[in-house]
Motif scaffolding. Sequence first.
Motif, PDB file in Angstrom:
ATOM      1  N   CYS A   1       0.758  -1.218  -0.072  1.00 30.27           N
ATOM      2  CA  CYS A   1       0.139  -0.131   0.015  1.00 30.27           C
ATOM      3  C   CYS A   1       0.738   1.308   0.000  1.00 30.27           C
ATOM      4  O   CYS A   1       1.820   1.356   0.882  1.00 30.27           O
ATOM      5  CB  CYS A   1      -0.883  -0.063   1.363  1.00 30.27           C
TER       6      CYS A   1
ATOM      7  N   GLY B   1      -0.646   4.481  -0.190  1.00 30.61           N
ATOM      8  CA  GLY B   1      -1.682   5.216   0.095  1.00 30.61           C
ATOM      9  C   GLY B   1      -1.071   6.373   1.295  1.00 30.61           C
ATOM     10  O   GLY B   1      -0.121   5.901   1.759  1.00 30.61           O
ATOM     11  N   THR B   2      -1.745   7.389   1.386  1.00 29.59           N
ATOM     12  CA  THR B   2      -1.338   8.390   2.212  1.00 29.59           C
ATOM     13  C   THR B   2      -0.693   7.921   3.542  1.00 29.59           C
ATOM     14  O   THR B   2       0.445   8.086   4.182  1.00 29.59           O
ATOM     15  CB  THR B   2      -2.159   9.507   2.572  1.00 29.59           C
ATOM     16  N   ALA B   3      -1.486   7.351   4.407  1.00 31.24           N
ATOM     17  CA  ALA B   3      -1.222   6.752   5.629  1.00 31.24           C
ATOM     18  C   ALA B   3      -0.004   5.736   5.809  1.00 31.24           C
ATOM     19  O   ALA B   3       1.011   6.064   6.665  1.00 31.24           O
ATOM     20  CB  ALA B   3      -2.474   6.147   6.438  1.00 31.24           C
ATOM     21  N   CYS B   4       0.083   5.006   4.714  1.00 30.70           N
ATOM     22  CA  CYS B   4       1.100   3.832   4.629  1.00 30.70           C
ATOM     23  C   CYS B   4       2.410   4.720   4.166  1.00 30.70           C
ATOM     24  O   CYS B   4       3.244   4.466   4.748  1.00 30.70           O
ATOM     25  CB  CYS B   4       0.780   2.787   3.665  1.00 30.70           C
TER      26      CYS B   4
ATOM     27  N   LEU C   1      -5.297  -0.003   0.958  1.00 35.04           N
ATOM     28  CA  LEU C   1      -6.024  -1.140   1.418  1.00 35.04           C
ATOM     29  C   LEU C   1      -7.316  -1.206   2.304  1.00 35.04           C
ATOM     30  O   LEU C   1      -7.707  -2.158   2.593  1.00 35.04           O
ATOM     31  CB  LEU C   1      -5.068  -2.174   1.613  1.00 35.04           C
ATOM     32  N   GLY C   2      -7.535  -0.090   2.685  1.00 34.41           N
ATOM     33  CA  GLY C   2      -8.740   0.197   3.579  1.00 34.41           C
ATOM     34  C   GLY C   2      -8.537  -0.175   4.951  1.00 34.41           C
ATOM     35  O   GLY C   2      -9.677  -0.266   5.715  1.00 34.41           O
ATOM     36  N   CYS C   3      -7.319  -0.159   5.372  1.00 31.54           N
ATOM     37  CA  CYS C   3      -7.127  -0.539   6.857  1.00 31.54           C
ATOM     38  C   CYS C   3      -5.936   0.212   7.323  1.00 31.54           C
ATOM     39  O   CYS C   3      -4.817  -0.189   8.001  1.00 31.54           O
ATOM     40  CB  CYS C   3      -6.949  -2.014   7.116  1.00 31.54           C
ATOM     41  N   CYS C   4      -6.296   1.588   7.150  1.00 33.15           N
ATOM     42  CA  CYS C   4      -5.034   2.550   7.370  1.00 33.15           C
ATOM     43  C   CYS C   4      -4.552   2.551   8.835  1.00 33.15           C
ATOM     44  O   CYS C   4      -3.392   2.959   8.989  1.00 33.15           O
ATOM     45  CB  CYS C   4      -5.585   3.979   7.019  1.00 33.15           C
TER      46      CYS C   4
ATOM     47  N   VAL D   1       0.823  -1.340   5.558  1.00 33.14           N
ATOM     48  CA  VAL D   1       0.016  -2.536   5.361  1.00 33.14           C
ATOM     49  C   VAL D   1       0.815  -3.105   3.744  1.00 33.14           C
ATOM     50  O   VAL D   1       1.086  -2.464   2.999  1.00 33.14           O
ATOM     51  CB  VAL D   1      -1.455  -2.337   5.056  1.00 33.14           C
TER      52      VAL D   1
HETATM   53  S1  FES Z   1      -3.334   4.124   3.313  1.00 33.56           S
HETATM   54 FE1  FES Z   1      -2.516   1.993   3.598  1.00 33.56          FE
HETATM   55  S2  FES Z   1      -4.107   1.177   4.012  1.00 33.56           S
HETATM   56 FE2  FES Z   1      -4.959   3.130   3.786  1.00 33.56          FE
END
Ligand code: FES
Length: 153
Positions: A74, A76-79, A116-119, A124
Amino acid sequence: MEKVNQIIQKWNTDPDFVIEMMQDIQDEFRCIPREALEEVTLKTKVPLARLYHIVTFYKSFSLTPRGKYEIQVCIGTACHVKGAPLILDSFTRELAIQIGETTSDGLFSLEGVRCLGCCSLAPVITIGDNLYGDVKVADVPKLLAKYKEGNNE
Ligand code: FES
């Protein structure tokens, strides 16, 4: 081709289910072989160009073989904030492949994905059907070894 025909029959040769047929073909062969597309066209009468459009549109389909285990990191921003780029770098180094590639032994493919929906578990990754959270760079070689040895159940 027998397996492809079984899949087409499973969906009653119904052109409304070509996506489902191709999902089954992807699962069976880890890619969509050209011969399989031609067979689906022949049996369902869905134009080959339409099938190619579907295969190239959906990320879950691939015209080239994918690894037995698909690794999704992942980004995404949080990851990203929690170190996903370092995790991704570690996988590319350990596997000697880039994003979108498959190892020469056919065992692993590597993809970067958006959330992946589990930030809350960031960073992740998934390997095959398994999801791992709070992944550290040091975990990467251990996880790969586990899958190489077949101890991933
Ligand atoms: S940004 Fe990685 S799980 Fe949401």
